[in-house]
Design a protein around this motif. Structure first.
Motif, PDB file in Angstrom:
ATOM      1  N   ALA A 108       0.808  -1.225   0.000  1.00  0.00           N
ATOM      2  CA  ALA A 108       0.000   0.000   0.000  1.00  0.00           C
ATOM      3  C   ALA A 108       0.838   1.271   0.000  1.00  0.00           C
ATOM      4  N   GLY A 109       2.168   1.124   0.067  1.00  0.00           N
ATOM      5  CA  GLY A 109       3.036   2.298   0.023  1.00  0.00           C
ATOM      6  C   GLY A 109       3.685   2.658   1.341  1.00  0.00           C
ATOM      7  N   GLY A 110       3.531   1.808   2.346  1.00  0.00           N
ATOM      8  CA  GLY A 110       4.174   2.058   3.626  1.00  0.00           C
ATOM      9  C   GLY A 110       5.656   1.729   3.582  1.00  0.00           C
ATOM     10  N   ASP A 111       6.427   2.381   4.427  1.00  0.00           N
ATOM     11  CA  ASP A 111       7.885   2.228   4.429  1.00  0.00           C
ATOM     12  C   ASP A 111       8.421   1.498   5.649  1.00  0.00           C
ATOM     13  N   TYR A 112       7.708   1.597   6.774  1.00  0.00           N
ATOM     14  CA  TYR A 112       8.146   0.973   8.026  1.00  0.00           C
ATOM     15  C   TYR A 112       6.925   0.431   8.743  1.00  0.00           C
ATOM     16  N   ALA A 113       7.124  -0.613   9.539  1.00  0.00           N
ATOM     17  CA  ALA A 113       6.041  -1.209  10.313  1.00  0.00           C
ATOM     18  C   ALA A 113       6.271  -0.926  11.796  1.00  0.00           C
ATOM     19  N   LEU A 114       5.263  -0.358  12.446  1.00  0.00           N
ATOM     20  CA  LEU A 114       5.301  -0.104  13.890  1.00  0.00           C
ATOM     21  C   LEU A 114       4.616  -1.281  14.579  1.00  0.00           C
ATOM     22  N   VAL A 115       5.376  -2.008  15.417  1.00  0.00           N
ATOM     23  CA  VAL A 115       4.894  -3.300  15.907  1.00  0.00           C
ATOM     24  C   VAL A 115       4.934  -3.365  17.435  1.00  0.00           C
ATOM     25  N   PRO A 142       8.741  -7.379   4.616  1.00  0.00           N
ATOM     26  CA  PRO A 142       9.416  -6.736   3.485  1.00  0.00           C
ATOM     27  C   PRO A 142       9.840  -5.301   3.777  1.00  0.00           C
ATOM     28  N   ILE A 143       9.358  -4.742   4.888  1.00  0.00           N
ATOM     29  CA  ILE A 143       9.745  -3.390   5.290  1.00  0.00           C
ATOM     30  C   ILE A 143      10.337  -3.433   6.699  1.00  0.00           C
ATOM     31  N   PRO A 144      11.204  -2.479   7.037  1.00  0.00           N
ATOM     32  CA  PRO A 144      11.838  -2.479   8.365  1.00  0.00           C
ATOM     33  C   PRO A 144      10.826  -2.284   9.495  1.00  0.00           C
ATOM     34  N   ILE A 145      11.236  -2.737  10.670  1.00  0.00           N
ATOM     35  CA  ILE A 145      10.383  -2.737  11.858  1.00  0.00           C
ATOM     36  C   ILE A 145      10.814  -1.633  12.826  1.00  0.00           C
ATOM     37  N   LEU A 146       9.813  -0.975  13.426  1.00  0.00           N
ATOM     38  CA  LEU A 146      10.033  -0.126  14.595  1.00  0.00           C
ATOM     39  C   LEU A 146       9.324  -0.794  15.774  1.00  0.00           C
ATOM     40  N   ILE A 147      10.033  -1.003  16.859  1.00  0.00           N
ATOM     41  CA  ILE A 147       9.448  -1.617  18.059  1.00  0.00           C
ATOM     42  C   ILE A 147       8.602  -0.574  18.781  1.00  0.00           C
ATOM     43  N   TYR A 148       7.373  -0.937  19.093  1.00  0.00           N
ATOM     44  CA  TYR A 148       6.442  -0.014  19.757  1.00  0.00           C
ATOM     45  C   TYR A 148       6.262  -0.476  21.197  1.00  0.00           C
ATOM     46  N   ASN A 149       6.860   0.233  22.130  1.00  0.00           N
ATOM     47  CA  ASN A 149       6.764  -0.145  23.544  1.00  0.00           C
ATOM     48  C   ASN A 149       5.714   0.731  24.228  1.00  0.00           C
ATOM     49  N   TYR A 150       4.529   0.174  24.396  1.00  0.00           N
ATOM     50  CA  TYR A 150       3.388   0.916  24.946  1.00  0.00           C
ATOM     51  C   TYR A 150       2.671   0.007  25.939  1.00  0.00           C
TER      52      TYR A 150
END
Length: 318
Positions: A108-115, A142-150
């Motif tokens: 869909a055009g996203g560049d990074y995944a917030l997980v 397929p896209i880089p990950i950002l760790i979401y600590n919440y």
């Protein structure tokens, strides 16, 4: 790893997890989503987030998530901001579904995944299971990950600095968002990974705070910037704090930070309901959150307006 592409580069600065705007019948308001995204990037954001907590990701179907991301990508591209990366909330409870969301975001055009870390079966997890989860997702995304600590969103699961520093060694994990508000943790991570800062690209790893009310604290601690829900209402004010600090105008940055922090308390207290109410009051769009989130009462709306008036006045002066 398979199928990774080189994403648009994340840069230190302000990112806004944009709200998803719905029509009265709760369908996604594509036109309003596009308009809101363009307003945000024009304020000077260095990246933007779809399907974060403010975006009501948990209220969206798989198809709607794809629709929102593709709508934002098209809108900001057409507005001349094709270099701005899109971060997409992709968390699910299993590795398999999280990776599927990452693949959808990519298409869909996203560049990074917030997980976010998984939490439904929290009692069954050992510390190493969280490490394995992020590593497995990063291997196949397929896209880089950002760790979401919440912790507030995941039954209190709170990843410590040692865990995040260990995960930072994975080549497809490129950053974190710390909504735990722990600046000591942020400081330890930022220095261990040589995070990107306003004055030094460092390793390029992004160590982001999760709330506009500690922007300066994040930057002093060596962080890269903020992913802030308040920015839905006052993006220019949030960017101003970052820019003043980056320019070395610390006294001015502190004064603006105080205004922003007072305003941020309004959206922290009001949550998504308050954020949308403030957008509606001050900018004429925003609408309501999806059920079962409540609609604000008239008293609620008046309270959110009052809490945000100072920072909105400042926003409108910029």
């Amino acid at each position: 790893m398979n199928g990774h592409r080189e994403s648009r580069q994340l840069k230190p600065g302000i990112n806004v997890p944009m709200v998803t705007i719905f029509k009265e019948n709760e369908d996604v308001d594509v036109e309003a989503v596009a308009k809101h995204a363009v307003r945000l990037v024009k304020a000077g954001l260095t990246s933007i987030t779809c399907q974060g907590s403010n975006g009501e990701a948990v209220h969206l179907t798989k198809e709607e998530r794809i629709l929102v991301t593709s709508t934002v990508r098209k809108a900001i591209d057409e507005a001349g901001f094709s270099d701005v990366p899109i971060v997409v909330g992709c968390a699910a409870q299993s590795v398999r579904e999280t990776v599927e969301f990452c693949r959808d975001a990519h298409k869909a055009g996203g560049d990074y995944a917030l997980v976010l870390p998984p939490s439904y079966y929290k009692a069954a997890y050992k510390p190493e299971n969280f490490v394995e989860y992020f590593q497995d997702v990063a291997d196949d995304s397929p896209i880089p990950i950002l760790i979401y600590n919440y912790p507030g969103a995941v039954a209190g699961v709170d990843l410590d600095s040692d865990t995040i520093i260990k995960l930072a060694k994975h080549p497809n994990i490129r950053g974190c968002k710390l909504t735990c508000g722990n600046t000591g943790k942020l400081n330890r991570i930022a220095h261990a990974v040589k995070a990107a800062t306003p004055s030094d690209r460092g390793s390029g790893w992004m160590c982001m705070g999760g709330s506009a009310d500690f922007t300066i604290q994040t930057l002093i601690a060596g962080g890269s910037g903020i992913i802030t829900g308040l920015g839905n209402v006052v993006p220019k004010a949030c960017v101003k704090v970052f820019n003043l600090y980056a320019e070395g105008k610390i006294d001015e940055a502190q004064k603006v930070q105080a205004i922003v922090a007072r305003g941020d308390w309004g959206v922290i207290a009001g949550g998504i309901t308050g954020t949308k109410a403030a957008l509606e009051s001050y900018y004429g769009y925003g609408g309501y959150a999806r059920r079962p989130l409540p609609k604000p009462s008239k008293d609620d709306v008046a309270r959110y307006e009052a809490m945000l008036k100072e920072v909105v006045d400042f926003e409108n002066s910029l």
